[in-house]
Design an enzyme around this catalytic site. Structure first.
Site, mmCIF file in Angstrom:
data_model
loop_
_atom_site.group_PDB
_atom_site.id
_atom_site.type_symbol
_atom_site.label_atom_id
_atom_site.label_comp_id
_atom_site.label_asym_id
_atom_site.label_seq_id
_atom_site.Cartn_x
_atom_site.Cartn_y
_atom_site.Cartn_z
ATOM 1 N N TYR A 55 -49.121 6.068 3.167
ATOM 2 C CA TYR A 55 -50.162 7.739 2.889
ATOM 3 C C TYR A 55 -50.990 7.970 4.596
ATOM 4 O O TYR A 55 -51.340 9.287 4.383
ATOM 5 C CB TYR A 55 -50.943 5.906 2.493
ATOM 6 C CG TYR A 55 -52.707 7.020 2.000
ATOM 7 C CD1 TYR A 55 -53.066 7.545 1.349
ATOM 8 C CD2 TYR A 55 -53.837 6.751 3.272
ATOM 9 C CE1 TYR A 55 -54.122 8.244 1.159
ATOM 10 C CE2 TYR A 55 -55.201 7.384 3.451
ATOM 11 C CZ TYR A 55 -55.218 7.843 2.184
ATOM 12 O OH TYR A 55 -56.653 8.283 2.271
ATOM 13 N N ASP A 89 -65.106 8.324 -1.356
ATOM 14 C CA ASP A 89 -64.437 8.256 -0.222
ATOM 15 C C ASP A 89 -65.698 9.119 0.481
ATOM 16 O O ASP A 89 -65.942 10.628 0.144
ATOM 17 C CB ASP A 89 -62.991 8.996 0.308
ATOM 18 C CG ASP A 89 -63.131 9.182 1.968
ATOM 19 O OD1 ASP A 89 -64.375 8.996 2.079
ATOM 20 O OD2 ASP A 89 -62.110 9.276 1.920
#
Lengths: 123, 123
Positions: free
Chosen positions: A14, A38
């Protein structure tokens, strides 16, 4: 359940994808019906398409990432990392703690990023 | 919503209570119907009474705690810390990342501790 080693490998992939990949590369690490929040407290994005759109900004900037520490327990990882973004003449450094859950194939099923502007520097 | 400063203050109080307080001191920082999952993947404890019982081991050992880093976003904190436990002739060091959520009065409504024996040393 995905193993701790599998989960750590995906966390690493990631961060590599956020640094050197495209939004499609990052989104491919998520399960089809994953959620992304987020930073935490904002409206979650639901599904890989919305998640890829969230990462679209990646395609226009230069990022580097560095894992500071990672913890894995059950199907969950928490990791502290640094992302440095160069956008035009600005360098933005953010050091969030992300919490991710994973399915049996070690695809990300949820991501919650815990950070605020207190954790960001602009130079 | 509790402010980021309120939340950081409770994280600090929590680590102080784990180090120098009793299980009742720690449990008092939790909301009545809070949940605790430590480590993540184990059966959550539900309610302040079960939570106090979880911390009962504190009452028999000497702990020191140190905050390594904390992030706050919305009603959520994630923090990396060290807890050193002296129990008999053993010194156990664990460095988890805990994720906590908070209610409007900055009481802990959930705690999830992400760590494994990989993050523990015994000397």
């Amino acid at each position: 359940m995905a193993s701790a080693d599998d989960i750590r490998a995906i966390v690493s992939k990631y961060l590599d994808a956020v640094a050197g990949g495209t939004s499609a590369d990052v989104a491919a690490l998520y399960a089809e019906d994953a959620t992304l929040e987020d930073p935490v407290g904002t409206e979650p994005k639901v599904g890989r398409e919305a998640i890829q759109a969230f990462y679209a900004a990646l395609d226009a900037v230069d990022n580097t990432t560095e894992l500071i520490t990672v913890r894995v327990s059950g199907n969950t990882a928490a990791f502290h990392f640094r992302v440095v973004t160069v956008a035009g003449d600005k360098t933005i450094t953010i050091e969030p703690i992300d919490v991710m859950t994973f399915d049996d194939q070690a695809r990300i099923t949820s991501m919650r990023a815990i950070w605020s502007t207190d954790d960001m520097t602009v130079a």
